[in-house]
Design an enzyme around this catalytic site. Structure first.
Site, short mmCIF file in Angstrom:
data_model
loop_
_atom_site.label_atom_id
_atom_site.label_comp_id
_atom_site.label_asym_id
_atom_site.label_seq_id
_atom_site.Cartn_x
_atom_site.Cartn_y
_atom_site.Cartn_z
N GLU A 64 43.57 44.19 49.51
CA GLU A 64 44.01 44.41 47.52
C GLU A 64 45.29 44.61 46.45
O GLU A 64 45.29 44.02 45.65
CB GLU A 64 42.57 45.46 46.40
CG GLU A 64 41.47 45.19 47.77
CD GLU A 64 40.75 43.85 47.20
OE1 GLU A 64 41.38 43.43 45.88
OE2 GLU A 64 39.79 44.23 47.33
N GLU B 77 45.46 43.48 38.77
CA GLU B 77 45.45 42.59 39.61
C GLU B 77 46.45 41.50 38.80
O GLU B 77 46.54 41.56 37.71
CB GLU B 77 43.80 42.35 39.17
CG GLU B 77 43.55 40.71 39.46
CD GLU B 77 41.72 40.37 39.33
OE1 GLU B 77 41.61 39.02 39.37
OE2 GLU B 77 41.47 41.05 38.93
#
Length: 238
Positions: free
Chosen positions: A101, A110
């Site tokens: 991730e 992100e």
């Protein structure tokens, strides 16, 4: 009231049966191992992950083993499940997903997160706030307004009004990862690593959605299992 006398041989039989049942129940119940997570997530183990991130990565000055262990104090059952090998498998699985991730702890938020819509408008219990983005943040990339709302309530921060806290406070950041893990991933850990992929990003990756990312997660998991001296087990993919 008349006294009831139980023959000694029947009484002895009852004791034996009761003991056998107690032993069976104890054997069938999942036990919590007494392993120390800190002894497994050693500086060498943690630094072996973050050390692969480029020097320019913002996560290198954000994530640390110390902040992980501090956050762990609020989730002291993490990494303590079944046998010692089971515990090590859970730890390996957690860090495999975190590695994927965050790209070895490189990213806190992100990529292009602000441009993406993670607002579930149908959820009225945890409504989205104006000008707030609920895109991926932290080690497990917490996403969506309901998750920010629930995590904030559990951990003690305003997840809906201040979702950026997850990207600004490294301890809270790790706590969100552990919170999500214990609530959404731990319940399926016994079904194999593939089930943990489904619990984290199954809608996008499993059932042929993105075989390459599934394989990458599996590679990290098997690598960490090898480092910890355990077998990865079955059902690795989804």
């Amino acid at each position: 009231m008349a006294q009831i006398i139980v023959p000694s041989n029947i009484f002895l039989t009852l004791i034996i049966v009761a003991a056998a049942v107690a032993g069976y129940v104890e054997a069938q119940s999942p036990s919590t191992s007494d392993v120390s997570v800190a002894d497994i997530v050693t500086p060498e183990f943690f630094n072996g992950i973050i050390g692969q991130a480029d020097a320019s990565c913002v996560g290198k000055n954000f994530y640390s083993r110390a902040t992980f262990l501090e956050a762990l104090k609020s989730y002291d059952q993490f990494g303590k499940i079944g046998s010692i090998d089971d515990s090590k498998r859970e730890i390996a699985a957690f860090f495999a997903h975190v590695t994927h991730e965050t790209f070895h702890f490189c990213y806190i938020e992100e990529i292009d997160g602000p441009s993406k819509d993670y607002c579930d408008e149908s959820n009225t219990q945890y409504p989205c706030k104006p000008n707030k983005g609920y895109y991926g943040r932290g080690p497990i990339q917490l996403s969506w307004n309901p998750n920010y709302g629930r995590a904030g309530e559990s951990i003690g921060f305003d997840g809906l009004n201040s979702p950026e806290t997850v990207a600004n406070d490294p301890i809270i950041s790790f706590k969100t990862a552990l919170w999500y893990w214990m609530n959404s991933v731990r319940p399926v850990i016994g079904e194999g690593f593939g089930a943990t992929i489904r619990a984290i990003n199954g809608a996008l990756e499993c059932d042929g959605g993105n075989p390459a990312t599934v394989q990458k997660r599996v590679e990290y998991f098997t690598e960490y299992c090898n480092q910890l001296g355990i077998a990865p087990g079955d059902n690795l993919t989804c």
